[in-house]
Design an enzyme around this catalytic site. Structure first.
Site, mmCIF file in Angstrom:
data_model
loop_
_atom_site.group_PDB
_atom_site.id
_atom_site.type_symbol
_atom_site.label_atom_id
_atom_site.label_comp_id
_atom_site.label_asym_id
_atom_site.label_seq_id
_atom_site.Cartn_x
_atom_site.Cartn_y
_atom_site.Cartn_z
ATOM 1 N N CYS A 88 41.881 33.334 45.048
ATOM 2 C CA CYS A 88 41.098 34.552 44.917
ATOM 3 C C CYS A 88 39.943 34.293 45.923
ATOM 4 O O CYS A 88 38.793 34.686 45.607
ATOM 5 C CB CYS A 88 40.886 34.809 43.559
ATOM 6 S SG CYS A 88 42.096 35.008 42.588
ATOM 7 N N ASP A 106 27.160 31.466 40.168
ATOM 8 C CA ASP A 106 28.653 31.518 39.729
ATOM 9 C C ASP A 106 28.938 30.088 39.373
ATOM 10 O O ASP A 106 29.282 29.294 39.766
ATOM 11 C CB ASP A 106 29.243 32.056 40.741
ATOM 12 C CG ASP A 106 31.029 31.836 40.204
ATOM 13 O OD1 ASP A 106 31.228 31.211 38.934
ATOM 14 O OD2 ASP A 106 31.845 32.557 41.062
ATOM 15 N N GLN A 149 33.272 26.864 38.029
ATOM 16 C CA GLN A 149 33.782 25.574 38.304
ATOM 17 C C GLN A 149 32.838 24.778 37.949
ATOM 18 O O GLN A 149 33.351 23.318 37.933
ATOM 19 C CB GLN A 149 34.391 25.646 39.572
ATOM 20 C CG GLN A 149 35.400 26.702 40.061
ATOM 21 C CD GLN A 149 36.729 26.409 39.235
ATOM 22 O OE1 GLN A 149 37.026 25.266 38.958
ATOM 23 N NE2 GLN A 149 37.438 27.409 39.169
ATOM 24 N N LYS A 190 37.629 27.715 31.030
ATOM 25 C CA LYS A 190 37.519 26.537 32.004
ATOM 26 C C LYS A 190 37.019 25.118 31.717
ATOM 27 O O LYS A 190 36.794 24.410 32.077
ATOM 28 C CB LYS A 190 37.056 26.998 33.420
ATOM 29 C CG LYS A 190 37.927 28.194 34.067
ATOM 30 C CD LYS A 190 37.377 28.313 35.443
ATOM 31 C CE LYS A 190 37.648 29.852 35.989
ATOM 32 N NZ LYS A 190 38.957 29.858 36.560
ATOM 33 N N HIS A 242 34.432 33.136 45.290
ATOM 34 C CA HIS A 242 35.694 33.685 44.727
ATOM 35 C C HIS A 242 35.474 35.402 44.618
ATOM 36 O O HIS A 242 34.158 36.050 44.785
ATOM 37 C CB HIS A 242 35.618 33.252 43.271
ATOM 38 C CG HIS A 242 36.660 33.742 42.330
ATOM 39 N ND1 HIS A 242 36.837 34.972 41.757
ATOM 40 C CD2 HIS A 242 37.720 33.233 41.942
ATOM 41 C CE1 HIS A 242 37.820 34.937 41.053
ATOM 42 N NE2 HIS A 242 38.401 33.769 41.316
HETATM 43 N N1 C6P Z 1 39.095 30.817 39.186
HETATM 44 C C1 C6P Z 1 41.040 29.877 39.809
HETATM 45 O O1 C6P Z 1 42.294 29.451 39.794
HETATM 46 P P1 C6P Z 1 37.328 34.571 35.097
HETATM 47 O O2 C6P Z 1 38.699 34.947 35.869
HETATM 48 O O3 C6P Z 1 36.313 35.490 34.868
HETATM 49 O O4 C6P Z 1 37.339 33.493 34.173
HETATM 50 O O5 C6P Z 1 36.582 33.681 36.617
HETATM 51 C C2 C6P Z 1 36.716 34.011 37.685
HETATM 52 C C3 C6P Z 1 35.990 33.017 38.696
HETATM 53 C C4 C6P Z 1 34.857 33.180 39.457
HETATM 54 N N2 C6P Z 1 34.316 32.433 40.024
HETATM 55 C C5 C6P Z 1 35.007 31.199 40.419
HETATM 56 C C6 C6P Z 1 34.336 30.290 41.229
HETATM 57 C C7 C6P Z 1 36.214 31.104 39.829
HETATM 58 O O6 C6P Z 1 36.824 29.776 40.228
HETATM 59 C C8 C6P Z 1 36.818 31.875 38.880
HETATM 60 C C9 C6P Z 1 38.080 31.732 38.408
HETATM 61 C C10 C6P Z 1 40.251 30.615 38.834
HETATM 62 O O7 C6P Z 1 40.170 29.166 40.809
HETATM 63 C C11 C6P Z 1 41.177 31.970 38.627
HETATM 64 S S1 C6P Z 1 41.290 32.775 40.245
#
Ligand code: C6P
Length: 410
Positions: free
Chosen positions: A368, A204, A207, A230, A127
């Site tokens: 993203c 990271d 997910q 999440k 991401h």
């Molecule tokens: N993915 C998706 O729709 P934040 O925005 O900081 O809570 O998370 C960022 C982020 C970082 N790593 C991974 C693997 C992610 O999936 C995400 C967030 C969402 O897939 C929003 S783009």
């Protein structure tokens, strides 16, 4: 609910007020859980209860409200500690989310420990939140980013990773489960290999935290990041886990109140963990509510939720594969409950609009993860992602709506 009792999805759904609403006159079918999950009543009520009954700043006041708020805030830290099986509660740092957690390490660790010529390894599945912060610090310090390639299914090439590793590698920052494809990375092996070279590893977990059992001690990762929103918790609250000795060796990320021990105009000494990394008044309400999200997950059991989601995933896979011209991206065994697909001759954005007209929320686009889309040679996908409250009937509604939309778009 234990894994031996029946999974009562309707009882679970009744905990989520939003699932009763209609969209465009149709019952909401929410299949965008990888973007953010919906919130159970206990999370929503925890926020309202905090503001209605004991709103106060924490760690500072010597009054009842401040004591109650501090106790609830710190209880949430301990709940997170147990959720990811960390050794010490001080290893849990509250942040805004995964993005801020990664930025914190990239900046605070990178500024101190990275030197010109050092290398940071990421993967093609990342991401943007696990690409851009490393690019920014690498540029500042003269370090290099190396990228682990993947195959057409999004599976990491471990041999290529082994070849990228060298004594120049200082950090390996890798996604646990891909948000765009759902593919789970072999993080155990990656961590072992990286450590053999003396490199640190950041995971990271944006997910993975909601779907997989996380044991940061067993994983032996150095840092682990995830977001509250999440895992059925509120937005604006996230977690950075770090091994205690490492966090102790890293200077603060931001300066201000709370993170200090003593301030004079000549010199400031810093507070101990975890407060060293929590400058200013934190997001108290949402941190407190995060414990209620964890309690919600624990009340059903992660294993039960995973089993339910796997049933949905398999069913969705089978149904989707019957649609002519539909291709699943990341069609592997080892994945979280995310299905990403493309359909010949149809732009994902057009599809999303038509699905929304039928009350169905999915995510479309590059998720993203633009470099991943470039690797796969596509502009984007349609992504369907499941949570504890989704049902087979919702997948049936999706399939009917997809067939209808495809007819309209072709
Ligand atoms: N993915 C998706 O729709 P934040 O925005 O900081 O809570 O998370 C960022 C982020 C970082 N790593 C991974 C693997 C992610 O999936 C995400 C967030 C969402 O897939 C929003 S783009």
């Amino acid at each position: 609910m234990s894994s031996t009792t029946t999974y009562d999805v309707h009882a679970i759904r009744s905990e989520f007020p939003i699932l009763e609403r209609k969209v465009k006159g149709k019952p909401l079918v929410y299949l965008d859980n990888a973007a953010t999950s919906q919130k159970p009543k206990q999370v929503i009520e925890a926020i309202a209860h905090y503001y209605s009954h004991y709103n106060a700043n924490i760690h500072r006041g010597l009054h009842t409200l401040a004591d109650e708020a501090t106790a609830a805030f710190e209880a949430s830290r301990v709940a997170v500690q147990h959720f990811i099986q960390a050794k010490h509660h001080e290893e849990i740092i509250f942040t805004k989310g995964t993005t801020e957690s990664i930025n914190l390490i990239a900046n605070a660790w990178g500024n101190t420990f990275l030197q010109a010529g050092d290398e940071i390894i990421i993967s093609s599945l990342e991401h943007h939140a696990n690409i851009v912060p490393w690019q920014m610090i690498a540029e500042k310090k003269g370090a290099q980013i190396k990228v682990i390639p993947i195959d057409a299914n999004g599976v990491i090439d471990l041999d290529a990773f082994k070849k990228l590793l060298s004594n120049k590698t200082k950090m390996v920052s890798i996604v646990h489960a891909s948000n765009a494809l759902g593919v789970i990375n072999p993080v155990n092996e990656i961590i072992k290999l990286a450590h053999q070279q003396g490199a640190l590893v950041m995971i990271d977990g944006a997910q993975s935290a909601v779907h997989l059992d996380i044991n940061v001690q067993e994983l032996d990762c150095d840092f682990f990041a995830f977001s509250g929103h999440k895992i059925y918790g509120p937005t604006g609250i996230g977690i950075l886990y770090g091994k205690k000795d490492l966090l102790e060796s890293i200077p603060p990320y931001q300066g201000g109140g709370e993170m200090i021990k003593e301030v004079t105009f000549e010199k400031t000494t810093y507070n101990e963990l975890p407060f060293k990394f929590e400058a200013g008044t934190p997001n108290i309400a949402d941190a407190i509510a995060l414990k209620h999200a964890i309690d919600f997950i624990n009340s059903i059991g992660k294993a039960s939720i995973r089993m339910h989601e796997e049933t949905l995933l398999n069913y969705a896979n089978d149904q989707l594969k019957q649609i002519p011209g539909l291709h699943i991206k990341g069609d592997v065994e080892n994945k979280v409950s995310v299905v990403s697909f493309v359909i010949d001759g149809i732009h994902p954005q057009d599809l999303a609009v038509l699905l929304d007209n039928q009350g169905i929320a999915v995510r479309t686009g590059n998720h993203c993860a633009q470099p991943l889309m470039q690797c796969l040679g596509i502009v984007g996908t349609t992504r369907v992602s499941f949570a504890a409250y989704n049902t087979k009937e919702e997948i049936d509604i999706l399939i009917v709506a997809l067939n209808k939309s495809i007819k309209m778009l072709k």
